[in-house]
Design a protein around this motif. Structure first.
Motif, PDB file in Angstrom:
ATOM      1  N   ASP A 262       7.662   1.196 -11.091  1.00 40.91           N
ATOM      2  CA  ASP A 262       6.948   2.347 -10.522  1.00 40.91           C
ATOM      3  C   ASP A 262       5.610   1.918  -9.932  1.00 40.91           C
ATOM      4  O   ASP A 262       5.205   2.397  -8.883  1.00 40.91           O
ATOM      5  CB  ASP A 262       6.700   3.410 -11.607  1.00 40.91           C
ATOM      6  N   ILE A 263       4.941   1.010 -10.627  1.00 37.18           N
ATOM      7  CA  ILE A 263       3.634   0.553 -10.132  1.00 37.18           C
ATOM      8  C   ILE A 263       3.806  -0.337  -8.908  1.00 37.18           C
ATOM      9  O   ILE A 263       2.895  -0.497  -8.117  1.00 37.18           O
ATOM     10  CB  ILE A 263       2.871  -0.208 -11.244  1.00 37.18           C
TER      11      ILE A 263
ATOM     12  N   GLU B 244       8.104   1.378 -15.801  1.00 40.25           N
ATOM     13  CA  GLU B 244       6.673   1.452 -15.489  1.00 40.25           C
ATOM     14  C   GLU B 244       6.279   0.393 -14.463  1.00 40.25           C
ATOM     15  O   GLU B 244       5.607   0.677 -13.476  1.00 40.25           O
ATOM     16  CB  GLU B 244       5.862   1.238 -16.764  1.00 40.25           C
TER      17      GLU B 244
ATOM     18  N   ILE C 254       1.514  -4.746 -17.964  1.00 41.11           N
ATOM     19  CA  ILE C 254       1.629  -3.544 -17.132  1.00 41.11           C
ATOM     20  C   ILE C 254       0.253  -3.131 -16.615  1.00 41.11           C
ATOM     21  O   ILE C 254       0.064  -2.822 -15.434  1.00 41.11           O
ATOM     22  CB  ILE C 254       2.279  -2.391 -17.942  1.00 41.11           C
ATOM     23  N   GLU C 255      -0.735  -3.178 -17.510  1.00 36.04           N
ATOM     24  CA  GLU C 255      -2.098  -2.841 -17.116  1.00 36.04           C
ATOM     25  C   GLU C 255      -2.618  -3.863 -16.101  1.00 36.04           C
ATOM     26  O   GLU C 255      -3.246  -3.514 -15.107  1.00 36.04           O
ATOM     27  CB  GLU C 255      -2.990  -2.805 -18.371  1.00 36.04           C
TER      28      GLU C 255
ATOM     29  N   LYS D  16      -2.563  -4.589  -8.371  1.00 36.13           N
ATOM     30  CA  LYS D  16      -2.167  -3.766  -7.223  1.00 36.13           C
ATOM     31  C   LYS D  16      -3.361  -3.029  -6.628  1.00 36.13           C
ATOM     32  O   LYS D  16      -3.390  -2.739  -5.433  1.00 36.13           O
ATOM     33  CB  LYS D  16      -1.069  -2.779  -7.646  1.00 36.13           C
ATOM     34  N   ALA D  17      -4.352  -2.708  -7.497  1.00 37.73           N
ATOM     35  CA  ALA D  17      -5.550  -2.044  -6.985  1.00 37.73           C
ATOM     36  C   ALA D  17      -6.365  -2.995  -6.114  1.00 37.73           C
ATOM     37  O   ALA D  17      -6.983  -2.584  -5.138  1.00 37.73           O
ATOM     38  CB  ALA D  17      -6.387  -1.522  -8.147  1.00 37.73           C
TER      39      ALA D  17
ATOM     40  N   ARG E  87      -1.191  -3.099 -12.785  1.00 35.49           N
ATOM     41  CA  ARG E  87      -1.859  -1.956 -12.171  1.00 35.49           C
ATOM     42  C   ARG E  87      -3.135  -2.413 -11.474  1.00 35.49           C
ATOM     43  O   ARG E  87      -3.424  -2.028 -10.333  1.00 35.49           O
ATOM     44  CB  ARG E  87      -2.172  -0.932 -13.257  1.00 35.49           C
ATOM     45  N   ARG E  88      -3.894  -3.260 -12.146  1.00 38.37           N
ATOM     46  CA  ARG E  88      -5.186  -3.695 -11.574  1.00 38.37           C
ATOM     47  C   ARG E  88      -4.999  -4.680 -10.426  1.00 38.37           C
ATOM     48  O   ARG E  88      -5.783  -4.662  -9.479  1.00 38.37           O
ATOM     49  CB  ARG E  88      -6.059  -4.304 -12.667  1.00 38.37           C
TER      50      ARG E  88
END
Lengths: 864, 127
Positions: free
Chosen positions: B95-96, B92, B63-64, B70-71, B67-68
């Protein structure tokens, strides 16, 4: 793949607005719509499967249920994402509704899988019946009889549920175990063994939190050099309807320093292949395992054994059964040796029967604390393990315990070398319903000469037959045939893995009070203890009939015995996994959102995930064809001589360019895929509703009346939205025909690897039995024409892939034909003969169509 | 036919090897990463069409990692493929902005079709 992209999304020859921006937005919408429909199908398919599972008697694990629910949920979420992309900002509220529904689903699934909070370690002095949630029943019952009756039990302590929960949570071990269960194949024994190994490894790698380690060390201090028995006392173990008999490990002779290592072993045994397959077959949850562990001082026993305060066969209700061996009692329960046995009258304590066996082994504790297996010979092997006076005293104490718990008891005891009687375990005893014995004389006369063994001990009642399958080693088990008769030398608890598949069980040694006998009774499988030599004698004889009513084993299938046997209604057992699935279904399947015209048709009113799919589907259709600006003009009404009720959307090259933005004629169609579908749909006109067999129409009408999703208003509103999405070589038809919902999709281009045809449908107006019959018939026809078909209830999924364009076109002709012509069938499907007639007609029609005799594109004549 | 450039992220070596072998036969160019950090480095270094990502990994979980990713590359489609059947992770992840959330075991066909969907979705959004 690129050809497909190009065709579908690049070569737009017709762009009514002439603006690229519009075109791109429209194409993005189309693609999102397509993905939404695919997710919709998968979610509904999952829901159908879950509903079927909840009603079936198939075995499945909690991991399966969890994956199934999550698969449905993630497809529903996919639909929401697609809908939000189709109409940015308009449906964001759905995400919150969805999240709330999923949390409810999760809660329904987890009910009953709670880990108790409390002390990490509990001392025997502080344990009583109320401690069950912390210590498991085994330890709690010992604590209870000690406190309430003053009987002697070993000193010790429990490593509690709280410790187990803490380890699972804090270290991530729980997640890891669930993940391993999820990714391994647990359908086969080999798969289960691999899984067992992976989980054991994960447990070995886990660092036990320090506070637990400290607490255990502190409790061990009082034992000094005394060795410990470290035994499972799982929550739910030893309950009346799920004994888990012999499933979990016990470590005997453990040094205080090694208790934590032994603890790991016992925890790991909760995930042994035996225990997991037991849970699977009994419908118990892997994720509800809470392994509490009992650590107790080892009793230096000169004899030990088991007392059953009633006969587990339920026939002789005045009797108490006592079994004993010299040394530690482990040989009684693991079935590794013959045992002495007594039958004692409950009232008078008179010894009614006594059998002193020739015992060849004895387990004891060596001076260094190790467990040793000693061979017995001569006088010692024939001597009684205990004397009759002791047996009476033992029975007296056992009956006190039974009276205290007001339930028959299965009690393990030891006679310490200093003469103390120590109770090691007591648990409720499952007693079979009594039934009459089959008079044995009858069969003996009738089947004379066929009897291989008689006078066997009955360890679990019933009569069954099947091929003999000798199990000499664990490896043999993976080959076990369904319905086989397990034959083994000893009553090893590992054999319980086979109980769900076996018809009967025979062992040389063993006892009706052993673990294996417990499990056989739970599964309702006849089990005979046939005495030495049975294994050799039975191996290779083929089919036998095991009669555990009169204690005989006969050659061949003895139908008269099988028929005469009173079918033992095996106790209806709770099935935690199925119950969890049933609890979860209300979050998934009931459809409450049915009328799209109603003001109540809003996200907030979506109660189930099915409601959300319904909402998304309806809104997506709206966004695609009804709503919004100039893009609507992309959807044109399809006309023949008269307007049809079809709409058509050209995503590139599917039609001839015309100026008409409202209508498109059949002659304008250029899509080879759509031409094929249309040819199938129209070349042979539909005869109209068939004459209905008696009751057929009523069945259809009553189903229509009872299913709100099928009300006429509903059918009509959807009926207006039958649409073709077409490209030069592509066609997608979503249609609701009367009560049927159907999708045809195909791509027929130059590269066979990209080509495919799909045909799916579901629903119908008749009851499920008729619908299923019709689905099966259509499946056969599709398979005949090269489709790979999958059927679930009345839902059918068929596809062809990787073939030449003309093969795809042919497949689409078949699909188009079936779409139109099958809707008449469910009215008559009560009648097998008429099904055959239709099958014959359809088959002939399709062959005529494919042989090229009817190649014209016909006008729409069905008036659907 | 253009090859699909696929990044496969999983800490389980066996899993990587098996899927890599199956996908190579299907005209995909596979890069393997056995941790979140490796995955981030890979997408900084090269262009991919799609990422397949596990959830339970030591150090940086999926998940982390998502997130990265996607950044760094907001439009790179990421399919979560995990044995960790957790609703929380699913919500989660979606959502991301994960493209999809699949649970192991998944048939090669099914996974391949999801990969095609993801790739097509993105290419089409770019055009």
């Amino acid at each position: 793949m690129q050809t497909l992209f190009k065709t579908l999304f690049k070569c737009i020859r017709r762009s009514p607005s002439g603006q690229d921006e519009d075109r791109d937005r429209f194409l993005a919408k189309t693609e999102n719509f397509r993905l939404l429909l695919a997710a919709n199908n998968k979610a509904l398919e999952g829901m159908a499967q879950a509903t079927e599972d909840a009603q079936s008697s198939a075995v499945f694990s909690m991991a399966h249920v969890r994956a199934q629910c999550l698969m449905i949920a993630s497809n529903v979420r996919q639909m929401i994402e697609r809908l939000c992309l189709m109409a940015p900002g308009r449906y964001d509220a759905l995400r919150d509704v969805f999240n709330a529904r999923v949390l409810a689903m999760e809660k329904a699934m987890d009910e009953g899988a709670l880990v108790d909070d409390g002390p990490l370690v509990l001392e025997m002095e502080d344990i009583c019946a109320d401690s069950v949630p912390q210590t498991g029943a085994k330890m709690a019952m010992l604590g209870e009889v000690r406190a309430a009756l003053g009987v002697e039990v070993p000193r010790g302590f429990s490593i509690t549920a709280a410790s187990f929960g803490r380890i699972m949570e804090q270290t991530g071990l729980g997640d890891e175990i669930n993940r391993l269960i999820q990714i391994h194949d647990s359908d086969t024994l080999d798969g289960l063994r691999l899984l067992e190994e992976s989980i054991r490894h994960a447990i070995d790698m886990t660092v036990i939190p320090q506070d637990i380690e400290q607490a255990v060390k502190k409790s061990c201090q009082i034992f000094g050099k005394v060795r410990l028995a470290v035994r499972s006392s799982a929550i739910g173990e030893d309950s009346e309807d799920a004994s888990f008999a012999g499933q979990f490990a016990s470590k005997l002779g453990v040094k205080a320093d090694d208790v934590l290592e032994a603890y790991r072993r016992v925890v790991a045994s909760a995930y042994s292949s035996t225990a997991m397959s037991y849970r699977l077959n009994r419908g118990l949850r892997d994720d509800a395992v809470i392994m509490c562990v009992a650590c107790m001082e080892m009793i230096n026993a000169k004899a030990g054994g088991v007392v059953y305060t009633r006969s587990p066969m339920g026939r002789h209700d005045r009797q108490v059964l006592v079994n004993a061996v010299p040394g530690l009692p482990s040989a009684v329960v693991d079935g590794s040796s013959l045992v002495d046995s007594w039958v004692v009258d409950r009232e008078s304590l008179t010894i009614l029967d006594r059998h002193i066996a020739v015992k060849d082994v004895c387990h004891g504790v060596a001076t260094n604390g190790r467990i040793i297996r000693e061979r017995l010979s001569g006088e010692r092997s024939g001597a009684p393990s205990v004397d009759d006076t002791f047996v009476k005293e033992l029975v007296q104490q056992a009956l006190r315990i039974e009276r205290y718990f007001t339930h028959p008891q299965d009690i393990e005891w030891a006679l310490a070398d200093d003469g103390r009687l120590v109770f090691l375990q007591c648990r409720p005893l499952a007693v079979c319903e009594p039934h009459d014995e089959v008079p044995s004389e009858m069969e003996r006369t009738e089947d004379a000469g066929a009897i291989l063994f008689d006078a066997c001990d009955v360890a679990s009642p019933g009569v069954a037959g099947g091929p003999v399958f000798p199990v000499a080693a664990d490896e043999d088990m993976s080959q076990f045939p369904d319905g086989g008769v397990v034959v083994s030398r000893s009553a090893r608890p590992q054999l319980s893995v086979l109980m769900a598949h076996a018809s009967a069980l025979v062992t040389d040694y063993g006892s009706s009070v052993g673990h294996l006998a417990n499990v056989a009774r739970e599964f309702g499988i006849p089990y005979l203890i046939a005495g030495p030599g049975a294994f050799e004698q039975l191996s290779g004889v083929g089919v036998v009939t095991v009669n555990a009513m009169n204690g005989t084993i006969s050659l061949g299938l003895r139908q008269s015995q099988l028929d005469a046997a009173v079918t033992t209604d095996s106790v209806v057992l709770g099935n935690d996994v199925r119950m969890a699935l049933q609890r979860v279904l209300p979050c998934l399947v009931p459809l409450s959102l049915t009328d799209p015209e109603s003001p109540d048709f809003v996200p907030e009113n979506c109660v189930s995930l099915h409601d959300i799919t319904r909402f998304c589907h309806e809104k997506a259709v709206n966004e695609m064809f009804m709503g919004g600006e100039r893009l609507t003009s992309n959807a044109r009404k399809l006309v023949g001589k008269t307007p049809t009720q079809y709409w058509l959307i050209d995503i590139g090259g599917g039609t001839v360019e015309t100026a008409d933005t409202a209508r498109v004629t059949l002659n304008d169609i250029r899509s080879n895929a759509m031409q094929a579908v249309w040819r199938g749909m129209t070349a042979i006109p539909w005869d109209g509703p068939p004459p209905v067999a008696a009751g057929g129409l009523m069945a259809v009408l009553s189903e229509a009346a009872s299913n709100p999703a099928l009300t006429p208003g509903m059918a009509n509103s959807m009926g207006e939205r039958n649409y073709f999405i077409v490209g030069r070589q592509y066609c997608n038809l979503q249609s609701r025909f009367g009560f049927h919902f159907c999708t045809i999709e195909g791509f027929a281009g130059d590269d066979p690897t990209e080509n495919y045809a799909l045909f799916q449908f579901k629903g119908g107006g008749a009851d499920m039995a008729r619908r299923s019959r019709r689905t099966a018939m259509i499946g056969t026809l599709l398979e005949r024409h090269g489709f790979i078909v999958e059927i679930r209830d009345d839902a059918l999924f068929a596809r062809i892939e990787g073939v030449e364009a003309d093969a795809v076109e042919q497949a689409l002709v078949v699909a188009g034909y079936l779409l139109v012509h099958t809707r008449q069938v469910d009215m008559v499907c009560a009648d097998i003969a008429s099904i055959d007639r239709y099958k014959q007609k359809f088959s002939t029609d399709i062959n005529a169509l494919l042989s090229g005799k009817m190649t014209d594109i016909h006008d729409w004549r069905c008036g659907a | 036919m253009q090859k699909i450039k696929l990044l496969l992220v999983d800490d389980e070596k066996d899993f990587l090897t098996v899927y890599a072998r199956r996908f190579i036969r299907r005209n995909a160019d596979i890069t393997l990463a056995s941790s979140g950090q490796e995955a981030l480095q890979a997408i900084r270094d090269a262009e991919f069409d799609v990422v397949i990502l596990d959830v339970l990994m030591p150090e940086m979980n999926g998940i982390e990692t998502l997130r990265r990713i996607k950044a760094i590359k907001p439009d790179l489609p990421v399919i979560i493929l995990t044995g960790h059947a957790s609703s929380k992770a699913m919500i989660e992840g979606m959502d991301i902005g994960a493209f999809d959330f699949l649970i192991k075991p998944v048939g090669t066909d099914e996974l391949y079709f999801r990969v095609l969907d993801a790739v097509r979705s993105r290419r089409q959004a770019q055009e």
